[in-house]
Design an enzyme around this catalytic site. Structure first.
Site, PDB file in Angstrom:
ATOM      1  N   TYR A  77       0.829  -1.211   0.000  1.00 52.78           N
ATOM      2  CA  TYR A  77       0.000   0.000   0.000  1.00 52.78           C
ATOM      3  C   TYR A  77       0.860   1.256   0.000  1.00 52.78           C
ATOM      4  O   TYR A  77       0.690   2.138  -0.851  1.00 52.78           O
ATOM      5  CB  TYR A  77      -0.936  -0.014   1.211  1.00 52.78           C
ATOM      6  CG  TYR A  77      -1.864   1.169   1.271  1.00 52.78           C
ATOM      7  CD1 TYR A  77      -3.047   1.177   0.543  1.00 52.78           C
ATOM      8  CD2 TYR A  77      -1.556   2.282   2.033  1.00 52.78           C
ATOM      9  CE1 TYR A  77      -3.905   2.267   0.583  1.00 52.78           C
ATOM     10  CE2 TYR A  77      -2.405   3.384   2.077  1.00 52.78           C
ATOM     11  CZ  TYR A  77      -3.567   3.368   1.358  1.00 52.78           C
ATOM     12  OH  TYR A  77      -4.406   4.457   1.391  1.00 52.78           O
ATOM     13  N   LYS A  81       1.550   3.969  -3.175  1.00 55.35           N
ATOM     14  CA  LYS A  81       1.244   5.392  -2.981  1.00 55.35           C
ATOM     15  C   LYS A  81       2.490   6.242  -3.248  1.00 55.35           C
ATOM     16  O   LYS A  81       2.412   7.300  -3.876  1.00 55.35           O
ATOM     17  CB  LYS A  81       0.693   5.652  -1.582  1.00 55.35           C
ATOM     18  CG  LYS A  81      -0.668   5.025  -1.328  1.00 55.35           C
ATOM     19  CD  LYS A  81      -1.728   5.584  -2.242  1.00 55.35           C
ATOM     20  CE  LYS A  81      -3.110   5.078  -1.867  1.00 55.35           C
ATOM     21  NZ  LYS A  81      -4.155   5.612  -2.746  1.00 55.35           N
TER      22      LYS A  81
END
Length: 170
Positions: A77, A81
């Site tokens: 994650y 990002k």
């Protein structure tokens, strides 16, 4: 409002023409889309949208990312990002604002039991540490709009959770 097929974004270039400012809050979860789907949505689609927006005349791109975003992270994650932040910056907007909110506090229609439990806990913690671990989505939205209405502090601005709180309440 234009509805686009993200699998065929290139066919929708006209939807990205003639806008001075672009806002991007696109994202999914690994649980919902799988690891490959998460990467496709949160990195690939976002990067394509940024490229189309810039080609269409967008001068200021505002991206919602995540607290802890880091393209070198071991966590998928945070790595994705961080990767998308780098890709969006490389597009070459006159101005790029990246917001890195902590856990988003919002009501969802879909069931996410773990997120719900975290939100309940964080809403209590927020009473003592209001800007540390969470932020209401309404505050993020107000901060995104405020960034457009204020002069920038350079070509790329990265706003962490505390700055989002301040700007979203101004």
């Amino acid at each position: 409002q234009a509805v686009v097929d993200f699998e065929r974004l290139g066919e929708h270039a006209a939807a990205f023409q003639g806008h001075d400012v672009g806002f991007c809050c696109l994202g999914t979860t690994r649980a919902k889309a799988g690891a490959d789907g998460f990467v496709r949505v949160d990195r690939d689609y976002v990067a394509q949208v940024a490229e189309l927006a810039q080609a269409g005349g967008c001068k200021h791109f505002v991206l919602q990312s995540s607290q802890g975003a880091n393209r070198h992270s071991r966590f998928l994650y945070l790595r994705v990002k961080g990767e998308v932040e780098k890709l969006v910056q490389a597009v070459g907007f006159d101005r790029c604002t990246i917001l890195r909110p902590a856990v988003l506090l919002c009501k969802r229609q879909e069931s996410r039991p773990m997120e719900w439990m975290a939100q309940q806990f964080l809403s209590i913690v927020a009473r003592v540490f209001p800007t540390a671990y969470s932020v209401p989505v309404e505050t993020v939205a107000r901060a995104m709009v405020a960034t457009v209405l204020q002069p920038g502090e350079g070509k790329v601005e990265v706003l962490e959770n505390e700055a989002i709180h301040k700007l979203g309440k101004a």
